[in-house]
Design a protein around this motif. Structure first.
Motif, PDB file in Angstrom:
ATOM      1  N   LEU A   1       0.850  -1.199   0.000  1.00 26.27           N
ATOM      2  CA  LEU A   1       0.000   0.000   0.000  1.00 26.27           C
ATOM      3  C   LEU A   1       0.877   1.237   0.000  1.00 26.27           C
ATOM      4  O   LEU A   1       1.834   1.334   0.761  1.00 26.27           O
ATOM      5  CB  LEU A   1      -0.889   0.012   1.256  1.00 26.27           C
ATOM      6  CG  LEU A   1      -1.613   1.338   1.574  1.00 26.27           C
ATOM      7  CD1 LEU A   1      -2.668   1.642   0.504  1.00 26.27           C
ATOM      8  CD2 LEU A   1      -2.235   1.298   2.964  1.00 26.27           C
ATOM      9  N   LEU A   2       0.556   2.204  -0.875  1.00 29.41           N
ATOM     10  CA  LEU A   2       1.190   3.516  -0.860  1.00 29.41           C
ATOM     11  C   LEU A   2       0.101   4.560  -0.668  1.00 29.41           C
ATOM     12  O   LEU A   2      -0.871   4.598  -1.430  1.00 29.41           O
ATOM     13  CB  LEU A   2       1.943   3.788  -2.168  1.00 29.41           C
ATOM     14  CG  LEU A   2       2.497   5.216  -2.309  1.00 29.41           C
ATOM     15  CD1 LEU A   2       3.547   5.492  -1.244  1.00 29.41           C
ATOM     16  CD2 LEU A   2       3.067   5.444  -3.707  1.00 29.41           C
ATOM     17  N   LEU A   3       0.265   5.370   0.353  1.00 29.29           N
ATOM     18  CA  LEU A   3      -0.710   6.412   0.656  1.00 29.29           C
ATOM     19  C   LEU A   3       0.033   7.725   0.832  1.00 29.29           C
ATOM     20  O   LEU A   3       0.965   7.820   1.628  1.00 29.29           O
ATOM     21  CB  LEU A   3      -1.469   6.063   1.943  1.00 29.29           C
ATOM     22  CG  LEU A   3      -2.441   7.128   2.482  1.00 29.29           C
ATOM     23  CD1 LEU A   3      -3.617   7.310   1.526  1.00 29.29           C
ATOM     24  CD2 LEU A   3      -2.929   6.746   3.877  1.00 29.29           C
ATOM     25  N   GLU A   4      -0.361   8.746   0.059  1.00 32.00           N
ATOM     26  CA  GLU A   4       0.213  10.080   0.213  1.00 32.00           C
ATOM     27  C   GLU A   4      -0.916  11.097   0.282  1.00 32.00           C
ATOM     28  O   GLU A   4      -1.790  11.118  -0.582  1.00 32.00           O
ATOM     29  CB  GLU A   4       1.142  10.423  -0.952  1.00 32.00           C
ATOM     30  CG  GLU A   4       1.780  11.800  -0.800  1.00 32.00           C
ATOM     31  CD  GLU A   4       2.269  12.380  -2.128  1.00 32.00           C
ATOM     32  OE1 GLU A   4       3.489  12.471  -2.309  1.00 32.00           O
ATOM     33  OE2 GLU A   4       1.416  12.751  -2.971  1.00 32.00           O
ATOM     34  N   LEU A   5      -0.880  11.938   1.297  1.00 28.20           N
ATOM     35  CA  LEU A   5      -1.876  12.989   1.493  1.00 28.20           C
ATOM     36  C   LEU A   5      -1.191  14.321   1.213  1.00 28.20           C
ATOM     37  O   LEU A   5      -0.351  14.788   1.987  1.00 28.20           O
ATOM     38  CB  LEU A   5      -2.416  12.928   2.924  1.00 28.20           C
ATOM     39  CG  LEU A   5      -3.015  11.560   3.283  1.00 28.20           C
ATOM     40  CD1 LEU A   5      -3.066  11.358   4.784  1.00 28.20           C
ATOM     41  CD2 LEU A   5      -4.386  11.395   2.683  1.00 28.20           C
ATOM     42  N   PHE A   6      -1.534  14.932   0.080  1.00 25.01           N
ATOM     43  CA  PHE A   6      -0.844  16.120  -0.428  1.00 25.01           C
ATOM     44  C   PHE A   6      -1.640  17.368  -0.068  1.00 25.01           C
ATOM     45  O   PHE A   6      -2.835  17.460  -0.366  1.00 25.01           O
ATOM     46  CB  PHE A   6      -0.692  16.005  -1.946  1.00 25.01           C
ATOM     47  CG  PHE A   6       0.106  17.105  -2.577  1.00 25.01           C
ATOM     48  CD1 PHE A   6       1.481  17.100  -2.511  1.00 25.01           C
ATOM     49  CD2 PHE A   6      -0.529  18.151  -3.234  1.00 25.01           C
ATOM     50  CE1 PHE A   6       2.224  18.112  -3.099  1.00 25.01           C
ATOM     51  CE2 PHE A   6       0.195  19.167  -3.816  1.00 25.01           C
ATOM     52  CZ  PHE A   6       1.582  19.156  -3.752  1.00 25.01           C
TER      53      PHE A   6
ATOM     54  N   LEU B   1       2.084  14.076   3.715  1.00 23.51           N
ATOM     55  CA  LEU B   1       2.171  13.078   4.775  1.00 23.51           C
ATOM     56  C   LEU B   1       1.903  11.741   4.105  1.00 23.51           C
ATOM     57  O   LEU B   1       0.905  11.599   3.387  1.00 23.51           O
ATOM     58  CB  LEU B   1       1.135  13.365   5.856  1.00 23.51           C
ATOM     59  CG  LEU B   1       1.086  12.419   7.061  1.00 23.51           C
ATOM     60  CD1 LEU B   1       2.404  12.457   7.829  1.00 23.51           C
ATOM     61  CD2 LEU B   1      -0.077  12.802   7.977  1.00 23.51           C
ATOM     62  N   ALA B   2       2.808  10.781   4.286  1.00 24.23           N
ATOM     63  CA  ALA B   2       2.705   9.552   3.503  1.00 24.23           C
ATOM     64  C   ALA B   2       2.993   8.325   4.354  1.00 24.23           C
ATOM     65  O   ALA B   2       3.618   8.398   5.418  1.00 24.23           O
ATOM     66  CB  ALA B   2       3.659   9.603   2.320  1.00 24.23           C
TER      67      ALA B   2
ATOM     68  N   PRO C   1      -5.340  22.974   3.856  1.00 24.01           N
ATOM     69  CA  PRO C   1      -6.170  22.447   2.768  1.00 24.01           C
ATOM     70  C   PRO C   1      -5.543  21.230   2.095  1.00 24.01           C
ATOM     71  O   PRO C   1      -4.394  21.260   1.654  1.00 24.01           O
ATOM     72  CB  PRO C   1      -6.275  23.637   1.812  1.00 24.01           C
ATOM     73  CG  PRO C   1      -6.196  24.831   2.712  1.00 24.01           C
ATOM     74  CD  PRO C   1      -5.209  24.450   3.783  1.00 24.01           C
ATOM     75  N   LEU C   2      -6.313  20.160   2.033  1.00 22.13           N
ATOM     76  CA  LEU C   2      -5.872  18.897   1.439  1.00 22.13           C
ATOM     77  C   LEU C   2      -6.268  18.903  -0.035  1.00 22.13           C
ATOM     78  O   LEU C   2      -7.438  19.049  -0.372  1.00 22.13           O
ATOM     79  CB  LEU C   2      -6.540  17.737   2.182  1.00 22.13           C
ATOM     80  CG  LEU C   2      -6.152  16.313   1.805  1.00 22.13           C
ATOM     81  CD1 LEU C   2      -4.664  16.078   2.039  1.00 22.13           C
ATOM     82  CD2 LEU C   2      -6.967  15.318   2.628  1.00 22.13           C
ATOM     83  N   HIS C   3      -5.274  18.743  -0.925  1.00 20.47           N
ATOM     84  CA  HIS C   3      -5.525  18.878  -2.362  1.00 20.47           C
ATOM     85  C   HIS C   3      -5.779  17.550  -3.064  1.00 20.47           C
ATOM     86  O   HIS C   3      -6.657  17.455  -3.924  1.00 20.47           O
ATOM     87  CB  HIS C   3      -4.339  19.581  -3.029  1.00 20.47           C
ATOM     88  CG  HIS C   3      -4.186  21.014  -2.616  1.00 20.47           C
ATOM     89  ND1 HIS C   3      -5.240  21.878  -2.517  1.00 20.47           N
ATOM     90  CD2 HIS C   3      -3.085  21.725  -2.247  1.00 20.47           C
ATOM     91  CE1 HIS C   3      -4.814  23.074  -2.126  1.00 20.47           C
ATOM     92  NE2 HIS C   3      -3.509  22.995  -1.942  1.00 20.47           N
ATOM     93  N   SER C   4      -4.989  16.539  -2.748  1.00 18.15           N
ATOM     94  CA  SER C   4      -5.143  15.266  -3.458  1.00 18.15           C
ATOM     95  C   SER C   4      -4.567  14.135  -2.623  1.00 18.15           C
ATOM     96  O   SER C   4      -3.850  14.363  -1.642  1.00 18.15           O
ATOM     97  CB  SER C   4      -4.434  15.315  -4.818  1.00 18.15           C
ATOM     98  OG  SER C   4      -3.037  15.460  -4.638  1.00 18.15           O
TER      99      SER C   4
END
Length: 724
Positions: A4-9, A52-53, A158-161
């Motif tokens: 799993l790869l999760l990135e909160l940009f 944050l990933a 603000p969370l963009h993608s």
């Protein structure tokens, strides 16, 4: 297995929040994976200012199938019980259940429930969505048109993608959709590079691919690697110019959270600013510009600083350096003005202002507190080998720098600036040192004062605080300690033990109490009235105050001492055994007794004597409870019949004085060695002598002999607290 790869940009995440956010993201996701039966092989979190990933490796492709049996009611049970069973088991007919027999309870229904495991990607979708929607940021915000809707998504910025991919290394990973489109956030496999150097979209697949592509786009995602780059390049740059970097781990962590692509540069400031104390220069540059300072080979501060930029500038960083130099020059000019202004007023001339400053509404003003500390420091001084007048002078001036301009701007420099101002006005070096050191130790890693004047003032400051807050019932509770009383107590303990000071805690508390009584503090009377159920006995005011407050406060100190000794490797039961005697106020003595007891119990004599004590104590406890009396006093020599009990009585007579003498001269190892001589007689007594005989006089005499064993060991420690 899949990864799993999760990135909160998002927009820039404050540097101070990034380390905790990494830990929270990893824990929240991985704990939920394990709870769902998806045990993974490894996980790692990452953070940059804008992302944050989390990468999780080796997740099973699906949950394991579940088969369980649910026991139901007896055959022939009421219809209501059967209906409830069917509903709870998810059955539509009782025919779907099987019947089992129990030899005692008869026949009963059993439902076999089979649940196929869900695909991991479906489970992860729910887990990550829940994590995002409930993420525990210290502060968060809403944004955009969706922010007006009930239950709007909140994030630190603000969370963009979102990048969310899942799949094995040999295949193209799937994109996980979390259903957050209503909040204006979509998930996919697209991330973005450095805001200025490579802002374009980047398609990624999994961790290695994501890290490599982002590094090409001028983003280093691993904060540990960014810190390593900053530290190495800063040291090399300073060395190349003939300087040494003044290392600062806290600043390094913070700066590492401010940049995605660290570029290390060096700037300078005018030599004239070096007239300011180096700590002021460092604090000014650190706090205002997040820059490092450098020093000469001889340790003196240099007029250079190192900054970390988030840009590779076309001019080599000249404009960036110049901009930082302008700001630092202005900040140092302010600091220089503050420092020079402070030097125009002597420390003692600032003291009258403390009359208007409340330390605590019940404990009085800062001026009253300073007067108490001055008096107490003078009383402690001869006990620690300090000059009385120097200790009183230091205590009087120690808090004065709180009213200076520099400390007003940089509170973390309190005490240190007091030392500089004291030296500048010609005070004795010991007095100046005490102005700085009386706050120490401020934590477990802080140094402990060693100069006698500093010790006297540091102890007076902390003990006055502890006695005062104890008396007004503002004690620490659970995790709450708003006045840092635990830290103050640990500071007193460390000062006493590190300097091997033979001080009586009760006497110190009594001295501090006198300071409050001299000032006529009404809370002392109130405290005593409450303790004495309204009896206002002024003649016994201090004695009552000491008896109630002192005992409770001493126990608090002992609790702190236990923590410290356990952290140093001492056995908790041995600490409890020594402290249980409640007859000691000397911390050094307590520690020595714990050490001696530990060494003694490591020997065969110690282990066997402990076993003998426990056997004696157990017999006495049982018989005293049965007889309703305590067996105290000396046994009657005429009733000693067996050779073994005669030998034990004689051993007690000869050994007890030896142990007592060793104990009196604080030779605790010698006292233990003397006690060890009892072992053969104790062993022989239990091997050959029966205690509970029919002859009551003989039985009583032998119980009194056992009590002598209990009393003899009790002079050093309460052996009943010792395990084993």
């Amino acid at each position: 297995m899949p990864d799993l790869l999760l990135e909160l940009f998002s927009e820039e995440i404050p540097a101070r929040m990034q380390p905790r956010a990494m830990d929270d993201l990893k824990k929240l996701v991985t704990d939920r994976l394990v709870d769902a039966g998806l045990v993974y092989e490894g996980a790692k979190a990452f953070a940059t200012p804008r992302r944050l990933a989390l990468s999780v490796h080796g997740i099973p492709a699906k949950q394991a199938d579940i088969r369980e049996e649910k026991k139901g009611p007896r055959v022939g049970a009421p219809e209501g019980a059967v209906t409830g069973f069917l509903k709870s088991a998810g059955l539509t007919s009782i025919d779907q259940a099987k019947i089992e027999k129990d030899p005692k309870k008869g026949e009963f229904y059993v439902a076999v429930i089979e649940k196929p495991g869900r695909p991991a990607i479906d489970v992860i979708k729910d887990i990550v969505a829940a994590t995002i929607l409930t993420f525990p940021w210290p502060k968060s915000m809403r944004w955009g048109a969706a922010s007006a809707k009930p239950g709007a998504l909140t994030w630190v910025r603000p969370l963009h993608s979102i990048v969310a991919t899942f799949g094995p290394e040999t295949e193209e990973p799937e994109i996980i959709s979390f259903g957050l489109e209503n909040f204006g956030v979509t998930s996919g496999n697209i991330t973005y590079g450095h805001r200025f150097l490579a802002p374009g979209a980047i398609e990624v697949r999994r961790q290695d691919d994501w890290m490599a592509k982002l590094e090409k786009a001028k983003v280093i995602v691993d904060p540990a690697r960014r810190r390593e780059i900053i530290s190495t390049e800063a040291k090399n740059l300073a060395f190349a110019q003939g300087f040494e970097l003044v290392e600062d781990e806290g600043l390094l962590i913070e700066v590492g959270g401010l940049v995605e692509w660290p570029v290390v540069l060096m700037g300078s400031f005018e030599d004239s600013f070096l007239a300011i104390p180096p700590e002021v220069i460092r604090t000014t540059i650190r706090n205002n510009q997040k820059c490092f300072v450098v020093k000469q080979r001889d340790g003196a501060l240099a007029n250079k600083f190192i900054l970390v930029s988030n840009m590779e500038a076309t001019d080599g960083g000249k404009a960036i350096v110049a901009g930082n130099e302008r700001v630092i020059r202005a900040r140092l000019s302010d600091a220089k003005f503050f420092y020079e202004t402070d030097l125009k007023t002597r420390l003692e001339d600032r003291l009258p202002k403390f009359d208007q400053i409340i330390f605590h509404e019940k404990l009085g003003t800062q001026a009253e507190r300073i007067a108490r500390i001055e008096k107490l420091a003078g009383e402690i001084a001869p006990l620690v080998g300090a000059d009385i007048e120097k200790a009183k002078r230091a205590a009087k001036l120690a808090k004065a720098d709180l009213l200076t301009e520099v400390v007003g701007e940089f509170p973390e420099l309190q005490g240190l600036m007091g030392k500089y101002y004291a030296l500048a006005q010609g005070e004795d070096p010991s007095v100046a040192a005490a102005c700085e050191d009386h706050y120490k130790p401020a934590g477990p890693g802080d140094r402990v004062p060693t100069d006698p004047v500093s010790i006297a003032v540091a102890l007076a400051d902390k003990i006055d605080t502890l006695v005062g807050f104890w008396a007004i019932d503002e004690k620490p509770t659970g995790s709450k300690d708003p006045y840092a009383l635990r830290r103050a107590a640990l500071g007193v303990i460390r000062i006493i033990l590190s300097n091997n000071l033979r001080l009586n805690l009760a006497e110190l508390f009594g001295m501090a109490t006198e300071g409050y009584l001299d000032q006529g503090k009404t809370f002392v009377r109130d405290f005593v009235d409450k303790a004495n159920e309204g009896k206002d006995d002024l003649s016994g005011l201090k004695a009552s105050f000491d008896a109630v407050t002192g005992t409770d406060l001493r126990d608090f100190f002992f609790d702190r001492l236990k923590v410290q000794l356990r952290e140093q490797g001492a056995r908790h039961d041995l600490v409890d055994a020594v402290l249980a005697l409640h007859n000691e106020n000397d911390l050094v003595t307590i520690v020595r007794r714990v050490e001696a007891l530990a060494k003694f119990l490591e020997t065969d004599d110690g282990k066997n004597l402990l076993a003998g004590y426990k056997r004696a104590a157990n017999i006495l406890r049982i018989e005293e409870k049965k007889d309703g009396r305590s067996y105290t006093g000396d046994p009657d020599p005429s009733l000693l019949k067996e050779p073994e009990e005669i030998a034990l009585a004689q051993a007690m007579v000869s050994i007890a004085p030896e142990a007592s003498a060793a104990y009196a001269r604080e030779d605790y190892a010698g006292a233990m060695s003397a006690m060890a001589k009892l072992r053969p007689a104790v062993d022989a007594f239990f091997d050959k002598v029966t205690v509970n005989v029919d002859d009551q006089a003989l039985r009583t005499n032998r119980l009194l002999l056992l009590n002598r064993i209990r009393e003899a060991t009790g002079t050093v420690a309460d052996f009943s607290k010792i395990e084993g």
